[in-house]
Structures are given as C-alpha cells and as structure tokens.
Write an enzyme that holds these catalytic residues in place. Structure first.
Site, PDB file in Angstrom:
ATOM      1  N   HIS A   1      31.638  22.993  40.817  1.00  0.00           N
ATOM      2  CA  HIS A   1      32.415  24.103  39.921  1.00  0.00           C
ATOM      3  C   HIS A   1      32.179  25.540  40.831  1.00  0.00           C
ATOM      4  CE1 HIS A   1      28.415  25.656  38.965  1.00  0.00           C
ATOM      5  NE2 HIS A   1      29.153  26.697  38.292  1.00  0.00           N
TER       6      HIS A   1
HETATM    7  C1  UD1 Z   1      29.763  30.428  34.858  1.00  0.00           C
HETATM    8  C2  UD1 Z   1      28.777  31.132  35.251  1.00  0.00           C
HETATM    9  C3  UD1 Z   1      28.072  30.424  36.306  1.00  0.00           C
HETATM   10  C4  UD1 Z   1      27.471  29.056  35.845  1.00  0.00           C
HETATM   11  C5  UD1 Z   1      28.923  28.479  35.110  1.00  0.00           C
HETATM   12  C6  UD1 Z   1      28.320  27.134  34.522  1.00  0.00           C
HETATM   13  C7  UD1 Z   1      29.311  33.991  35.684  1.00  0.00           C
HETATM   14  C8  UD1 Z   1      29.564  34.662  36.791  1.00  0.00           C
HETATM   15  N1  UD1 Z   1      29.455  32.210  36.296  1.00  0.00           N
HETATM   16  O1  UD1 Z   1      30.798  30.205  35.525  1.00  0.00           O
HETATM   17  O2  UD1 Z   1      27.022  30.859  36.963  1.00  0.00           O
HETATM   18  O3  UD1 Z   1      27.174  28.067  36.676  1.00  0.00           O
HETATM   19  O4  UD1 Z   1      29.150  29.195  33.968  1.00  0.00           O
HETATM   20  O5  UD1 Z   1      29.358  26.517  33.752  1.00  0.00           O
HETATM   21  O6  UD1 Z   1      29.125  33.887  34.656  1.00  0.00           O
HETATM   22  N2  UD1 Z   1      36.486  27.829  30.480  1.00  0.00           N
HETATM   23  C9  UD1 Z   1      36.880  26.811  29.548  1.00  0.00           C
HETATM   24  N3  UD1 Z   1      36.102  26.558  28.481  1.00  0.00           N
HETATM   25  C10 UD1 Z   1      34.850  27.412  28.245  1.00  0.00           C
HETATM   26  C11 UD1 Z   1      34.488  28.130  29.515  1.00  0.00           C
HETATM   27  C12 UD1 Z   1      35.371  28.478  30.531  1.00  0.00           C
HETATM   28  O7  UD1 Z   1      37.959  26.340  29.791  1.00  0.00           O
HETATM   29  O8  UD1 Z   1      34.326  27.171  27.265  1.00  0.00           O
HETATM   30  C13 UD1 Z   1      37.291  28.008  31.750  1.00  0.00           C
HETATM   31  C14 UD1 Z   1      37.766  29.410  31.600  1.00  0.00           C
HETATM   32  O9  UD1 Z   1      38.848  29.720  31.136  1.00  0.00           O
HETATM   33  C15 UD1 Z   1      37.856  29.654  33.315  1.00  0.00           C
HETATM   34  C16 UD1 Z   1      36.795  28.562  33.833  1.00  0.00           C
HETATM   35  O10 UD1 Z   1      36.530  27.733  32.860  1.00  0.00           O
HETATM   36  O11 UD1 Z   1      39.006  29.287  33.672  1.00  0.00           O
HETATM   37  C17 UD1 Z   1      35.596  29.385  34.320  1.00  0.00           C
HETATM   38  O12 UD1 Z   1      34.709  29.964  33.558  1.00  0.00           O
HETATM   39  P1  UD1 Z   1      33.943  31.206  33.647  1.00  0.00           P
HETATM   40  O13 UD1 Z   1      33.311  31.485  32.358  1.00  0.00           O
HETATM   41  O14 UD1 Z   1      34.624  32.278  34.048  1.00  0.00           O
HETATM   42  O15 UD1 Z   1      33.155  30.955  34.954  1.00  0.00           O
HETATM   43  P2  UD1 Z   1      32.335  29.600  35.352  1.00  0.00           P
HETATM   44  O16 UD1 Z   1      33.030  29.043  36.618  1.00  0.00           O
HETATM   45  O17 UD1 Z   1      32.057  28.561  34.056  1.00  0.00           O
END
Ligand code: UD1
Length: 369
Positions: A209
C-alpha cells in the site's frame, strides 16, 4: 486519572486493544484510572475499522471525530480541530497516542498546545526516510512527547541521540505483539480457504500500500507479474488496501493462482500469515507479526524503522525494484531463508507495563491554565 486513547487508522486498533484491557484491569484492581477512546475517523470503512473493534472486543469509541479521507494537511487539520474541542470540553490528565499515522501526530499537537501531557507508544523508531509521511509523524510526535514507550533498543538509542533524558524512556515491548499473543488461539480460517483449496505452506501472503509501490500502475503490475513468475505451484493471497485497489483494477491482470481479497479481518489475516510459506509486504507492522510467527518476510522498501525484524527476526529488506524479488523468492523456494528469533521484551505484556507505570509511579499531574 483520565487517559485519552487515540486511534485513527487500521494499524492503531491492534495497538490500543491491550492498552484498554490493561486500564480496565487496573481500574478493577482499585486504581483511580479511567479512559476515553477517541476514534479520529481517518479510517472509516467496515473493512478498515469496524471489524477490528468487533473481532478484538474493543469497546465502541466514546467520541468519533469522523474526519474521513483527505490530503495529509486536510486530515491533520481536521483531526487537530476536532480533538482540541474534545479537550476543551473536558481535559484529560494524559493523551496516549500510538504508532505513526496522521492521527498520532495531529492529536499529540492538539494535546500539547493545551498543556496536556503526551505519552507515545512505539516512540523512537526511525526509518531515516523523510519522504514517508509516517517519518514526519514520528519526528513531530516525539519532539513533543513527555513519556516515551519503546519497542526496541534501537528506538531507545534514537531517542537518546535526539537528547531525550533516559528517565522519560520506558522500554516496555510491543503492544501489537500483545494482541498477537492474546489472539493466537482465536484465529479464524477465512471463508475462501476451502473454496480455493488452500493448504498450509503452499501459498504466500502479499500486502502492498505504500505510494512507492502502488501509485505507479506499471510498477505495481511489474511486482505482481514477477511474483507470479516465481511462485510456481504456490498461490498468492493479496488482500487489497483501498489505496492499491484503483491501480490494480486498471492493470486488468489476472492469474488463477492470484487470490485478490478485500482487506481482511485481524483474526483471518493472522491465520493466513501463520500458515503461509512467506510474506511479501511493504507494511511495518506485518514484519513484526511475521517475525514473532517465524514466517519468512520480504519487505519491498529501502529502509525500515524496525531493524530488529531484520537483525533478529525473519524479515529482509529487498528494496522496491521488482527484480529484487527474483533472488529473494529463489532463496525462499530453495529452503534457505533465515530462521530468526523473537525480539527482546516482545512477550505480550507491554500494555500492562505501560499502564502500571502510570498508576504506580508516573501519575501525570493535571495542568490547569
Ligand atoms: C495509513 C497510514 C499508514 C498505515 C496505513 C494502513 C498515515 C500517514 N498513513 O495510510 O501508516 O500503514 O494507513 O492502512 O497515516 N480509504 C478508504 N477507506 C478507509 C480509509 C481509507 O477507502 O477506511 C482510502 C482513502 O480514501 C484514500 C486511501 O484509502 O484514498 C488512503 O487512506 P489514508 O488514510 O489517507 O492513508 P493510508 O494509505 O491508508
């Protein structure tokens, strides 16, 4: 003593679970300690959040800030504003933040600016790669932390080098491993196990990821193709993070040995890792779990904030070039992967040590304006 526990994203949930259990135990032993669980809403899907609460028996959050998705700055700002209001309504004696996600840093800042003491669980770890948002979060959080709870001697050394006094550093072990050990006899076979005729040791688990691996569609495709070329008869189980999903769908790649799933529940995921031949990942937490379970682990990153997983554990950093998978998977398939042992203090009792420290010696003094 009122403790605020902050959780925002998936890797936080397994870290707070034993801390809450330890607070409840201390309260039932007659100590004056209570908590509020604050979910920032950084992760909000059933798959990324709710199922961890259900499976690990974590009580529902007292407060949900509901911030949702956004850029780094948008999420940080929304969490800071939301948590500041919570503190202004009722001050805790201490804010406990865990790990290195955006919620960790944002809540630490809000607390500290309102003179609330901050405890950081998993303090002091450093990848040295400042392009990772998590590294910025670690540096900022540790620059305003009062009580540093660490998972390794490397973390202790990093903090000492940064000038943190030794009496503020508490080497307690790893709360993520507390959860792993507490749930080993509750693991669940996922529904697809029988459907796909899975067998122990006959598959690899893959999770990706990090932007460096998944944001470029061609690179992602190249990783998957390389793994499939080297996997032989082995199946590849790939639970797909929401961030990875979009690009993965665009590659249009499919192979009957490649099993793509939604993000898994904790009990199912650990079941899959425990029975796997190996893990290919870019996560940090999974390298710790693989180490404790004794499962070979290849990390597709150039740095790690958890060097103990490589030095004493089963993990090896192989870098982000898909070609690096070739010698690594060959070594695995020829049976020559290193064995590894469990890092010091990863004994399932970290959360107990943290809460004991607060109810016995530390007793953070409330600060009033
Ligand atoms: C975050 C953490 C990372 C961790 C990861 C585990 C930070 C900087 N990064 O990264 O350290 O390893 O979580 O998952 O805090 N999304 C969904 N559903 C959700 C959550 C997110 O669809 O419940 C989508 C968001 O819209 C976005 C993407 O996933 O497009 C990334 O989510 P985001 O929370 O920004 O960061 P992660 O890459 O998950």
């Amino acid at each position: 003593m009122l403790l605020d526990i902050i959780a925002g994203a998936r890797p936080n949930f397994m870290k707070i679970s034993p801390i809450i259990a330890a607070i409840r135990k201390a309260a039932s032993d007659g100590h004056d300690v209570s908590y509020r669980l604050i979910h920032t809403g950084q992760h909000y899907d059933k798959n990324m959040s709710d199922q961890f609460f259900e499976q690990l028996g974590i009580p529902l959050p007292d407060i949900n800030l509901g911030v949702g998705s956004g850029t780094q700055a948008e999420q940080t700002a929304a969490i800071m504003i939301g948590y500041e209001k919570v503190i202004m309504e009722r001050r805790p004696d201490l804010t406990i933040v865990v790990g290195d996600v955006t919620s960790t840093m944002a809540c630490a800042i809000s607390a500290k600016k309102l003179h609330v003491k901050v405890a950081h669980v998993e303090a002091g770890i450093r990848s040295g790669d400042i392009t990772m948002p998590e590294e910025v979060n670690r540096l900022v959080t540790d620059s305003i932390t009062d009580y540093f709870f660490t998972t390794s001697s490397y973390a202790n050394e990093n903090l000492e080098r940064a000038g943190v006094q030794q009496e503020r550093i508490f080497f307690v072990g790893n709360t993520m491993i507390d959860t792993l050990m507490a749930n080993l006899d509750r693991l669940r076979k996922p529904a697809f196990w029988d459907q796909y005729g899975m067998e122990s040791g006959k598959y690899l688990v893959m999770t990706l990821h990090r932007p460096s691996n998944v944001d470029d569609k061609d690179n992602l495709l190249s990783i998957i193709q390389t793994v499939m070329e080297l996997a032989g008869e082995h199946k590849i189980v790939f639970p797909v993070h929401p961030r990875t999903r979009k690009n993965l769908d665009q590659t249009g790649f499919s192979d009957e040995r490649l099993i793509l799933t939604e993000p898994m529940g904790y009990l199912e995921f650990i079941y899959m890792v425990k029975n796997a031949k190996a893990v290919i990942t870019d996560s940090g937490g999974i390298t710790e779990e693989a180490t404790v379970l004794g499962i070979p682990c290849m990390t597709m990153r150039n740095s790690t904030e958890r060097p103990e997983t490589c030095v004493v554990g089963t993990n090896e950093l192989i870098g982000t070039d898909p070609k690096a998978l070739i010698p690594a998977i060959e070594k695995l398939m020829s049976g020559n992967w290193k064995k590894g042992t469990i890092p010091e203090m990863w004994d399932g009792k970290a959360a107990e040590r943290i809460i004991n420290a607060f109810v016995t010696t530390l007793k953070p003094e409330p600060v009033y304006d």
